[in-house]
Design an enzyme around this catalytic site. Structure first.
Site, PDB file in Angstrom:
ATOM      1  N   ALA A   1     -16.557  48.416 -14.467  1.00 15.36           N
ATOM      2  CA  ALA A   1     -16.779  47.350 -15.459  1.00 15.36           C
ATOM      3  C   ALA A   1     -16.090  47.667 -16.778  1.00 15.36           C
ATOM      4  O   ALA A   1     -16.586  47.327 -17.848  1.00 15.36           O
ATOM      5  CB  ALA A   1     -18.278  47.155 -15.675  1.00 15.36           C
TER       6      ALA A   1
ATOM      7  N   GLN B   1      -0.879  31.058 -34.011  1.00 14.83           N
ATOM      8  CA  GLN B   1      -1.526  31.679 -35.171  1.00 14.83           C
ATOM      9  C   GLN B   1      -0.729  31.434 -36.451  1.00 14.83           C
ATOM     10  O   GLN B   1      -1.302  31.163 -37.512  1.00 14.83           O
ATOM     11  CB  GLN B   1      -1.697  33.175 -34.906  1.00 14.83           C
ATOM     12  CG  GLN B   1      -2.714  33.467 -33.802  1.00 14.83           C
ATOM     13  CD  GLN B   1      -2.677  34.914 -33.322  1.00 14.83           C
ATOM     14  OE1 GLN B   1      -1.626  35.559 -33.321  1.00 14.83           O
ATOM     15  NE2 GLN B   1      -3.812  35.426 -32.890  1.00 14.83           N
TER      16      GLN B   1
ATOM     17  N   THR C   1      -3.947  38.386 -37.884  1.00 14.21           N
ATOM     18  CA  THR C   1      -4.274  38.534 -36.465  1.00 14.21           C
ATOM     19  C   THR C   1      -4.843  39.936 -36.257  1.00 14.21           C
ATOM     20  O   THR C   1      -4.920  40.726 -37.198  1.00 14.21           O
ATOM     21  CB  THR C   1      -3.029  38.349 -35.575  1.00 14.21           C
ATOM     22  OG1 THR C   1      -2.183  39.513 -35.683  1.00 14.21           O
ATOM     23  CG2 THR C   1      -2.233  37.110 -35.983  1.00 14.21           C
ATOM     24  N   CYS C   2      -5.178  40.261 -35.003  1.00 12.68           N
ATOM     25  CA  CYS C   2      -5.742  41.588 -34.730  1.00 12.68           C
ATOM     26  C   CYS C   2      -4.686  42.686 -34.921  1.00 12.68           C
ATOM     27  O   CYS C   2      -5.027  43.845 -35.140  1.00 12.68           O
ATOM     28  CB  CYS C   2      -6.316  41.652 -33.319  1.00 12.68           C
ATOM     29  SG  CYS C   2      -5.126  41.254 -32.025  1.00 12.68           S
ATOM     30  N   ASN C   3      -3.413  42.327 -34.825  1.00 13.21           N
ATOM     31  CA  ASN C   3      -2.351  43.331 -34.919  1.00 13.21           C
ATOM     32  C   ASN C   3      -1.565  43.294 -36.222  1.00 13.21           C
ATOM     33  O   ASN C   3      -0.693  44.124 -36.439  1.00 13.21           O
ATOM     34  CB  ASN C   3      -1.370  43.176 -33.752  1.00 13.21           C
ATOM     35  CG  ASN C   3      -1.916  43.765 -32.474  1.00 13.21           C
ATOM     36  OD1 ASN C   3      -2.645  44.751 -32.499  1.00 13.21           O
ATOM     37  ND2 ASN C   3      -1.598  43.147 -31.347  1.00 13.21           N
TER      38      ASN C   3
END
Length: 463
Positions: free
Chosen positions: A190, A120, A49-51
């Site tokens: 933004a 995941q 995963t991203c972490n």
């Protein structure tokens, strides 16, 4: 057999290190296949995963396997182990199992109690299972882990309390509107925080967004992501009569909207509520706005107070899940102990069967006058006697294997029935079968390679 977990995550490695060790969705099946072929790796699952990037493996020699796993990481990512070894953690057996349960349940996540990791882990397991990279241990352990996580989220309130500023803002708005269906959102600025908040709003039903930014090009860029309307700071007041929610997060040194700016437009709104979230530091929205009728203004401190409160609530719920994990670990431990019973039972039945056959042969030599029907009856009756004698010992050893001193019971059972030689013969037969399968697979791979080579040569010859 030993279970090992090796990896690095947001706690042990900064993002500039973690980003070097990410598996793409396309490459993950290849990595799983290569890992499964690594020496001493019997089963494996890669959770990426991203972490976190984690490898779970069933191994036969944990000390050597730590070296093999490190080498796999080094080889796959083409990064020297000197650059990542200090960031790695390694858990073995109970610690590895507990870690997997905590990860799947969201207790090891950056946002405690989040549910995305459950999907995941499940997907990672299903990939390995489909590739035949898992066996008895992981097929049971990962299914148990996923079931536990689902139970944890359904039976506790760990997911009920938002613990991010953007999500807390969305939940706060629900108290005012009840629903975001058909609501119009204006974003001032933004940046990432504004974008994330709008994603949550869209997920909850908001269907129109107006993006305000000093740089019009950036407003267009973000508006395109949500099929929204870009506009400049000078144009935004014209949209105030139709807006339901304003989210402001700019880097402006002073107020972007003041009480004086908003007041003239309230009459056109016909008493419709206006929900305003100021998540900028320094603040974008004049605090005096909160004095206006039907206007609800919240700043970053209001939201962070909600987050802190909810985080404490999640920690209370996490304690309940820790108890559930303890229970599941006991259950898995008892299951693994019963695995050791199967070879013993098979060995006992094999030995008893051999003794029965030898006894039958001896009897037939001594009683040659017996006809086929008599032999069949005697064989059936004597076989029944053997099975009845074995029945109670088999039931008892199954029970004892799941108890506290199960390993000692299995060892004593082996000695009492003198099963050492039979067990060794079984292991040798299994090893021979494994080598035969490997040899056949290698032969088939070589045949495929040879066929491809011939096809290539044939294609070149006709080109």
């Amino acid at each position: 057999m030993h279970i090992i977990a090796v990896g690095l995550n947001y706690r042990t490695a900064p993002v500039e290190i973690r980003e070097k060790f990410t598996f793409s969705e396309r490459d993950l099946p290849v990595a799983v296949a290569e890992l499964k072929d690594t020496k001493s790796i019997l089963e494996c699952v890669i959770v990426a995963t991203c972490n976190r990037t984690e490898i779970y493996a069933v191994v036969d020699r944990p000390q050597l396997c730590s070296h093999y796993l490190t080498h796999f990481i080094e080889h796959w990512f083409q990064v020297s182990k000197d650059q990542f070894q200090k960031h790695l953690y390694m858990y073995e057996n109970d610690k590895a199992i507990e870690h997997l349960f905590r990860v799947t349940s969201g207790l090891d996540s950056m946002v405690i109690g989040e549910t995305q990791i459950l999907g995941q882990v499940r997907d990672a397991f299903l990939l390995s299972q489909n590739m035949k990279a898992t066996g008895a241990y992981f097929n049971t352990l990962f299914k148990q882990s996923v079931t536990l996580a689902k139970k944890a989220h359904s039976e506790t309130g760990i997911s009920n309390n938002p613990v991010s500023v953007s999500y807390a803002a969305v939940e706060l708005g629900k108290r005012i509107f009840g629903s975001y269906l058909n609501k119009t959102v204006m974003i001032i600025g933004a940046g990432k925080m504004s974008e994330l908040t709008v994603k949550h709003l869209y997920a909850n039903g908001a269907n129109k967004v107006i993006v305000v930014n000093r740089t019009f090009e950036r407003a267009v860029e973000l508006a395109d992501k949500f099929n929204g309307i870009p506009c400049t700071i000078d144009q935004m007041l014209g949209y105030l009569p139709e807006v339901d929610i304003i989210i402001s997060s700019t880097g402006a040194p002073g107020y972007v909207l003041t009480k004086t700016d908003i007041q003239p437009y309230l009459q056109k709104r016909k008493s419709r509520p206006l929900f305003m979230m100021d998540i900028a530091v320094p603040r974008d929205l004049d605090p005096g706005i909160s004095d206006l009728p039907n206007v609800f203004l919240y700043d970053i401190d209001d939201l962070e107070n909600i987050v802190d409160k909810h985080l404490q609530e999640r920690k209370k719920e996490a304690a309940k899940i820790e108890v559930m994990i303890d229970s599941e670990m006991v259950a898995f431990d008892q299951w693994t102990k019963t695995l050791g019973v199967s070879p013993l039972i098979q060995a006992l039945q094999t030995k008893a069967g051999q003794i029965h056959e030898e006894t039958m042969e001896s009897m037939l030599k001594k009683l040659p006058e017996l006809d086929d029907r008599e032999i069949k009856v005697i064989r059936k009756l004597t076989k029944s006697i053997v099975n009845q004698v074995l029945r109670d010992p088999i039931l008892r050893i199954k029970e004892m294997a799941g108890e506290r001193h199960g390993d000692e019971a299995l060892e004593l059972f082996t000695k009492l029935f003198a099963l050492e030689d039979t067990l060794e013969q079984q292991e040798q037969a299994q090893e021979a079968e494994r080598k035969a399968v490997e040899a056949e697979t290698k032969y088939m791979d070589e045949e495929k390679l040879s066929l491809r080579s011939l096809q290539t040569v044939d294609a070149l010859a006709h080109s």
